[in-house]
Design a protein around this motif. Structure first.
Motif, PDB file in Angstrom:
ATOM      1  N   HIS A 364       0.782  -1.246   0.010  1.00 13.88           N
ATOM      2  CA  HIS A 364       0.120   0.141   0.348  1.00 13.88           C
ATOM      3  C   HIS A 364       0.631   1.585  -0.238  1.00 13.88           C
ATOM      4  N   TRP A 365       1.835   1.030  -1.051  1.00 14.93           N
ATOM      5  CA  TRP A 365       2.588   2.201  -1.219  1.00 14.93           C
ATOM      6  C   TRP A 365       2.734   3.020  -2.956  1.00 14.93           C
ATOM      7  N   LEU A 366       2.192   4.424  -3.279  1.00  8.16           N
ATOM      8  CA  LEU A 366       2.465   4.332  -3.924  1.00  8.16           C
ATOM      9  C   LEU A 366       3.686   4.532  -4.937  1.00  8.16           C
ATOM     10  N   GLU A 367       3.931   3.988  -5.962  1.00  7.50           N
ATOM     11  CA  GLU A 367       5.356   3.614  -6.606  1.00  7.50           C
ATOM     12  C   GLU A 367       5.257   4.147  -8.036  1.00  7.50           C
ATOM     13  N   ARG A 436       8.981   6.362  -3.915  1.00 10.41           N
ATOM     14  CA  ARG A 436       7.192   5.880  -2.928  1.00 10.41           C
ATOM     15  C   ARG A 436       6.874   6.674  -2.775  1.00 10.41           C
ATOM     16  N   LEU A 437       5.622   6.224  -2.069  1.00  8.05           N
ATOM     17  CA  LEU A 437       5.234   7.660  -1.200  1.00  8.05           C
ATOM     18  C   LEU A 437       4.315   6.625  -0.577  1.00  8.05           C
ATOM     19  N   PRO A 438       4.505   7.641   1.330  1.00 10.34           N
ATOM     20  CA  PRO A 438       2.857   6.618   1.867  1.00 10.34           C
ATOM     21  C   PRO A 438       1.807   7.074   1.330  1.00 10.34           C
ATOM     22  N   LEU A 439       0.633   6.133   1.140  1.00 13.92           N
ATOM     23  CA  LEU A 439      -0.757   5.847   1.543  1.00 13.92           C
ATOM     24  C   LEU A 439      -1.342   5.991   2.460  1.00 13.92           C
TER      25      LEU A 439
END
Length: 439
Positions: A364-367, A436-439
């Protein structure tokens, strides 16, 4: 090896090694009790009790004294000397055993006593060689009375045993000297390494402080750098717009346009420098709001599409349909994407391709991945590429503007969002940036 004149003082380590190794003191008492059990039929009861009582009192006193000296403020040399006296007395207590056997001891009794003394003196090497005089005191205190007792009996078998004991003592002395010398060399080396480590750590902290102060100073120059450039841009814009009246000479108009364009570029560069300085100094803050990341990526591709066409570079997208809203600072995220795409376009030759892909990872990270087919970066220079103000000497890179802060700034902004930034590249195989950014 370090210069002996400059070698650090290792006496504290020697004293600590001696005083903490109390197992030898306890072993003296245990082996003495076992010896009494074997010799109880040869030695008178009073003699046996007196010897074992003296041995116990001496070793208990040494235990308590060692424990106390570990925490005392005595000079280190005095501690070493006191311990040496205790070790010599302990050796003499063993040397008393063959003396007590003189009236009625048999060959087997003297052989057993020699066996016990040999074992204790050999086993004490590792415990007492922290300080060579301590071991020599124990060795001589135990073996010289044994040799003298055997020589007193004046029989061939005892004389032979005495010679063997003396030879054994000499050999142990040589071995202990070698062992002690190696031990002291290791102690000096450890002390020198520890001193060098502290010096390097102090230097590292000074460099880190200087680096932090450098970024902090740059970050605090925001007003002093931006205000003059804003004035240059504003007044040049007024002049080229002829707000105060027409400018008759066409060359003056061209110069004013050039001033305005140069000022705008300079302000953009100054802004980037100030932003990377603020990021490195920990002065940047984010305002998080939910963002339609799919729409943002689409807009970013559209924005850079004209540049890609002009450079004859294919710009494609591979964006998943199910991207959820991303909690982020929209302006900073837009800055990250613009910087990465601009960097890829600058370093991708005509006929190349750039792909922007986005998906949600299983965790559940945006890549987001931006891959190009450009000139690439050697693996041993990837860390250098992430350092502010570092530029490569590659001829293709030098064809484009840039001061080497785009990638470092993008990485810092990603990290401020709580994400990760990965750079993979190889010469002539292109570069892939993954965030990669946390959602």
């Amino acid at each position: 090896m370090p210069n002996p004149e400059a070698a650090p003082d290792i006496a504290p380590q020697q004293a600590e090694g001696l005083l903490r190794n109390r197992a030898t003191i306890l072993s003296n008492l245990v082996v003495a009790l076992l010896s009494v059990l074997v010799l109880r039929e040869t030695l008178p009861t009073a003699t046996t009790l007196g010897w074992i009582a003296g041995m116990a009192a001496l070793n208990v006193a040494r235990l308590f004294l060692s424990h106390w000296m570990l925490r005392s403020a005595w000079p280190v040399r005095r501690k070493l000397h006191v311990f040496t006296v205790g070790a010599a007395l302990s050796g003499l207590s063993w040397g008393c055993l063959p003396v007590l056997l003189l009236p009625a001891g048999t060959e087997a009794d003297f052989a057993f006593a020699g066996f016990m003394i040999a074992g204790m003196t050999a086993g004490a090497i590792t415990a007492l060689c922290w300080y060579q005089p301590a071991y020599l005191g124990f060795l001589l205190g135990a073996t010289l009375p044994l040799s003298a007792s055997l020589l007193t009996l004046q029989q061939p078998v005892y004389l032979t045993m005495a010679g063997q004991v003396l030879f054994y003592a000499i050999m142990l002395g040589v071995i202990s000297a070698f062992y002690s010398r190696r031990l002291l060399q290791n102690l000096r080396l450890e002390a020198a390494l520890d001193r060098e480590h502290r010096r390097l750590e102090a230097t590292r902290q000074e460099l880190a402080l200087a680096q932090s102060n450098k970024w902090l100073t740059l970050a605090q120059l925001r007003h002093h750098l931006r205000t003059p450039m804003n004035a240059v841009i504003g007044f040049s814009d007024m002049l080229r717009s002829e707000v105060l009246g027409p400018i008759g000479n066409p060359k003056h108009k061209a110069y004013i346009d050039h001033i305005h364009e140069s000022g705008t570029r300079a302000l953009q560069t100054i802004t980037q420098i100030l932003e990377v300085s603020q990021a490195e100094a920990g002065m940047l803050t984010l305002s998080r709001t939910p963002l339609d990341i799919r729409q943002e990526l689409t807009d970013c591709l559209r924005h850079h599409g004209e540049t890609a066409k002009r450079l004859n570079v294919t710009l494609t997208a591979d964006i998943a349909d199910d991207l959820p809203p991303l909690p982020c600072d929209p302006d900073r995220l837009r800055q990250i994407l613009d910087q990465l795409l601009s960097n890829a376009l600058r370093h991708t030759p005509a006929g190349g391709a750039i792909t922007l892909a986005a998906r949600v990872t299983p965790k559940h990270w945006l890549e987001i991945r931006i891959a190009d087919t450009g000139i690439g970066i050697p693996e041993d220079r990837l860390a250098e590429a992430m350092t502010p103000f570092v530029q490569f000497d590659d001829a293709l890179v030098r064809q484009h503007d840039g001061i080497g802060i785009g990638l470092p700034l993008a990485r810092r902004l990603v990290e401020l969002h709580g994400g990760s930034f990965t750079l993979d590249s190889a010469p002539d195989q292109g570069t892939t940036v993954t965030i990669r950014l946390p959602l």
